[in-house]
Design an enzyme around this catalytic site. Structure first.
Site, PDB file in Angstrom:
ATOM      1  N   CYS A  34      56.493  20.261  50.889  1.00 38.21           N
ATOM      2  CA  CYS A  34      57.382  20.749  49.814  1.00 38.21           C
ATOM      3  C   CYS A  34      57.331  22.272  49.759  1.00 38.21           C
ATOM      4  CB  CYS A  34      56.948  20.188  48.467  1.00 38.21           C
ATOM      5  SG  CYS A  34      56.954  18.395  48.337  1.00 38.21           S
TER       6      CYS A  34
ATOM      7  N   ASP B  36      34.073  57.520  48.939  1.00 37.57           N
ATOM      8  CA  ASP B  36      34.305  58.882  48.480  1.00 37.57           C
ATOM      9  C   ASP B  36      33.058  59.320  47.718  1.00 37.57           C
ATOM     10  OD1 ASP B  36      35.899  61.245  47.897  1.00 37.57           O
ATOM     11  OD2 ASP B  36      35.912  60.498  45.840  1.00 37.57           O
TER      12      ASP B  36
ATOM     13  N   ASP C 120      38.238  56.577  43.805  1.00 37.52           N
ATOM     14  CA  ASP C 120      38.553  56.495  42.380  1.00 37.52           C
ATOM     15  C   ASP C 120      39.944  55.952  42.104  1.00 37.52           C
ATOM     16  OD1 ASP C 120      40.311  58.555  42.860  1.00 37.52           O
ATOM     17  OD2 ASP C 120      39.051  60.106  41.985  1.00 37.52           O
TER      18      ASP C 120
END
Length: 764
Positions: A25, A454, A654
């Site tokens: 389906c 970072d 961030d």
């Protein structure tokens, strides 16, 4: 996994799809949507019964999408969305109604089927039909009729629609199996010599409806993440209007409204504390049980709980922009995305039901033409399998085997294997402050070679402090700080703000600087009268062609070896001093990096700091690879080069300044704090600001993918093993139907067991 870098505007539609029961389906609905010109990314989630479509609004109307689904034989309606929440809260009511309906059908099916089983006992135990053959067969047909044509009507009707629209789903297999069995009962009543399986047809349908109910119940549990999130929201808010307190529905809140929140109450929407102080239970957002202290100026998250003090909070976000709405949006997007491993299952299920129909037809023909070879395994097994009776006629044996093939094949388990695990995993993530936006990240994360962090605000707290003030040429520390802070007051860089903060702590009145200029990756400068004051790195000196004296070089090296960032202050072309700034590591950085390394990942740090400072920080935290002196606009290139060297790369940043690099990485992980979550740039957003959340995210992705693999192996393995046994007449149709229903339930249940996974980082 890569995001589309094109400029073409796309929008996302979420469509409720009714009538889907299996992977076939799902494949049919996806195929119908792909035919609509202007659609791009399409994902149909069988477990949540929703279709997620990215489309070009200039080419596609929403009505085109629902019409395409309806033409393929399924119901379609745009999911209700309002301003306050991403999906309608009526979802839980609809699921509850479906579950009650499934339970009612199951109970009534067994009310008719249990007498059939009892009536069949004399024949099974004594070999006699009670009270006589004709009445026995008539009762079987009479009792089976309401089970098939009343309680089983939705299944038969779904099969009919599927055939009309030239697609075949699981209901077609069930319909053919039950109707062919039922027909043998009618034939027997008309005097045919074949055995009657009318009673078995009712038992097959009853077990099928039981499986549907159990599956619906398990799927409801798997999809409870969205419902739980919706239930978190506050219903009303107390606000100040002309000095008077008034209670309003939360939907009527506007930005800048002043809300009054008493102890024990939920904070109605995201905002900023303007009066009072308290501790807030933010566990719904971060998964952390410890309350967080809040004071004037602090941000608060809507739906978190005020624990002790009276607060006045200014609303800063309302409706779909709130933290909770964004979380719901991300969970929805994850559940509407695809995991690469699912592609193979989708390709198989596209041909599954047609292939089973062909196999069933061949089974029938082979039993009619070659009963001897087909019975070979049965002769061996009939001594210990009671239902094998090879003395029946070949036509009866052919019917027996064919029905077993039709009802044992289960594309439903294949369709539920991935989405249910994804639904449970994304829900667990949301409860623990891990917001997975792209389901593909779950699979990609396990193959990542290097995780790049970072430095500022990710490995470190992002709140650096001045550690050393070294004046030259007769300057004082006070004058050096005052000059540097006056220039840096125009900068938003954390290092510059640390100098400004130091000057304010020393209660200095800063100079008015003219012609302020920020030089990316180098520093800042401005005019004080006729004098140019500059503050920056070695790179700034190189660009203005000033040689660093040997005496200063020695001091710079010493500071950098201590993991401090040295900022050189110049008056015109003269060096007048150095200010060292250090950003402290987050408390859990070292432990988190150690645990990630032990899990087999290489870790790397990317920073604009010079190599000596960067290496000192990396050594302290335990990182193995350093990408130093990388300017903000060079991060994308650095990530791309690393991908060429090592393969798959994840980046943790961030989410705002690092957005392009997060997009370039194979998996972008954004670390936010509170309401500051970046959705578009990242595949995974971590609400908690600490690095242990990265460890939890990796563990969650591994646990979720493990469940997906287990489910797919079980679904494939079940069919590979069971269908040949059915072909050879070893499986009784009733046993086949029980196994088929159990396979779907077991897949969903296994996905729900994901809740027991331990995703917490190791304790130090």
């Amino acid at each position: 996994m890569k995001k589309d870098d094109g400029i073409k505007r796309t929008e996302k539609a979420i469509i409720d799809v009714t009538g889907m029961h299996c992977a076939a389906c799902k494949a049919t609905v996806e195929k119908s949507l792909k035919k609509v010109k202007g659609t791009s990314s399409i994902a149909v989630n069988l477990a949540s019964e929703k279709a997620y479509v990215d489309y070009d609004p200039d080419e596609v109307k929403l009505a085109d999408l629902t019409e395409a689904i309806e033409k393929s034989g399924y119901g379609a309606k745009l999911a209700e969305v309002n301003e306050y929440q991403f999906v309608s809260s009526e979802e839980s009511d609809k699921e509850e109604k479906k579950m009650r309906s499934a339970k009612k059908r199951m109970i009534w099916a067994w009310i008719f089927t249990i007498p059939i089983v009892i009536w069949m006992l004399p024949e099974m135990l004594l070999g006699k039909m009670w009270p006589n053959m004709m009445l026995h067969e008539a009762v079987m047909v009479i009792l089976a009729t309401p089970v098939l044509f009343w309680l089983g009507w939705p299944t038969l009707h779904s099969a009919e629609k599927s055939i009309i629209h030239r697609s075949a789903n699981m209901d077609v297999l069930i319909a053919l199996g039950t109707l062919s069995s039922y027909t043998t009962g009618l034939a027997k009543l008309l005097g045919s010599p074949i055995a009657s399986y009318a009673g078995i047809s009712a038992m097959i349908m009853a077990f099928h409806l039981t499986g549907r109910y159990m599956e619906s119940k398990a799927r409801g549990k798997a999809s409870q993440a969205i419902r739980k999130l919706l239930e978190l929201g506050a219903k009303t808010a107390h606000i100040l209007i002309d000095g008077e307190e008034k209670e309003i529905p939360v939907e009527q809140l506007k930005i800048n409204d002043i809300m009054i929140i008493r102890p024990g109450e939920k904070i109605p929407t995201d905002g900023e504390v303007v009066e009072g102080e308290s501790s807030i239970d933010e566990s719904m957002a971060t998964g952390e049980s410890m309350p967080v202290e809040k004071h004037i100026g602090n941000e608060v998250i809507g739906s978190t709980i005020n624990q002790r003090g009276l607060l006045k909070v200014k609303a800063t976000k309302v409706g779909k922009d709130t933290f909770l709405s964004q979380v719901i949006k991300m969970v929805e997007e994850c559940q509407g995305s695809k995991v690469p491993i699912q592609d193979f299952a989708d390709k198989v299920t596209a041909y599954f039901v047609p292939a089973v129909l062909v196999i069933a037809l061949l089974t029938f023909v082979l039993w009619l033409l070659l009963p001897g070879p087909m019975s070979s395994l049965g002769y061996w097994a009939q001594s210990f399998i009671p239902w094998i009776n090879l003395d029946l006629g070949r036509f009866t044996l052919a019917i027996f085997a064919t029905v077993a093939v039709l009802v044992i094949a289960c594309p439903c388990a294949l369709g539920l294997a991935t989405p249910t695990a994804l639904m449970v995993g994304s829900g667990i993530g949301a409860e623990n402050g891990i917001l997975i936006r792209e389901g593909s990240a779950i699979q990609t994360l396990k193959d990542i070679h290097t995780i790049v962090f970072d430095k500022t605000g990710t490995l470190t707290k992002g709140a650096p402090e001045v550690t050393d003030i070294i004046p030259f040429q007769g300057n004082s520390q006070e004058n050096l700080i005052k000059l540097a802070a006056s220039v840096e007051s125009g900068s938003e860089h954390p290092l510059g703000q640390a100098i400004v903060k130091k000057a304010l702590e020393m209660k200095m009145e800063l100079y008015q600087i003219q012609n302020f200029q920020s030089i990316t990756g180098e520093g800042v400068q401005g005019k004080l009268g006729d004098t140019i004051i500059s503050v920056g790195s070695r790179r700034l000196l190189e660009n203005i062609q000033i040689q660093v004296p040997d005496s200063l070089e020695k001091q710079l090296i010493e500071l950098e070896d201590e993991a401090k960032t040295a900022m050189i202050v110049l008056s015109d072309d003269h060096i007048i001093g150095v200010i060292a700034v250090a950003d402290t590591l987050k408390e859990d950085s070292i432990q988190s990096i150690r645990e990630l390394e032990s899990m087999g990942f290489e870790t790397a740090m990317i920073t604009g700091d010079n190599k000596r400072t960067a290496n000192a920080i990396a050594k302290k935290v335990g990182i193995t690879r350093v990408l130093a002196e990388v300017l903000p606009d060079g991060k994308v290139s650095a990530i791309r080069e690393l991908q060429q060297k090592v393969g798959l790369v994840a980046m943790v940043g961030d989410g705002i300044n690092d957005a392009p690099a997060l997009t370039q990485a194979d998996v972008g992980i954004a670390i936010g704090t509170g309401t500051d979550i970046a959705i578009e740039a990242s595949d995974v957003t971590l609400v908690r600001g600490n690095l242990s959340a990265v460890v939890s995210a990796v563990k969650l992705s591994r646990a979720t993918f493990k469940k997906i693999k287990q489910n797919l192996y079980w679904a494939f393995g079940y069919n590979v093993l069971a269908i040949p046994l059915a072909i050879l007449g070893i499986l009784h149709p009733i046993i086949a139907e029980i196994a088929m229903a159990s396979s779907s339930v077991s897949v969903v249940t296994n996905a729900n067991r994901l809740r027991k996974a331990n995703i917490k980082p190791e304790q130090v």
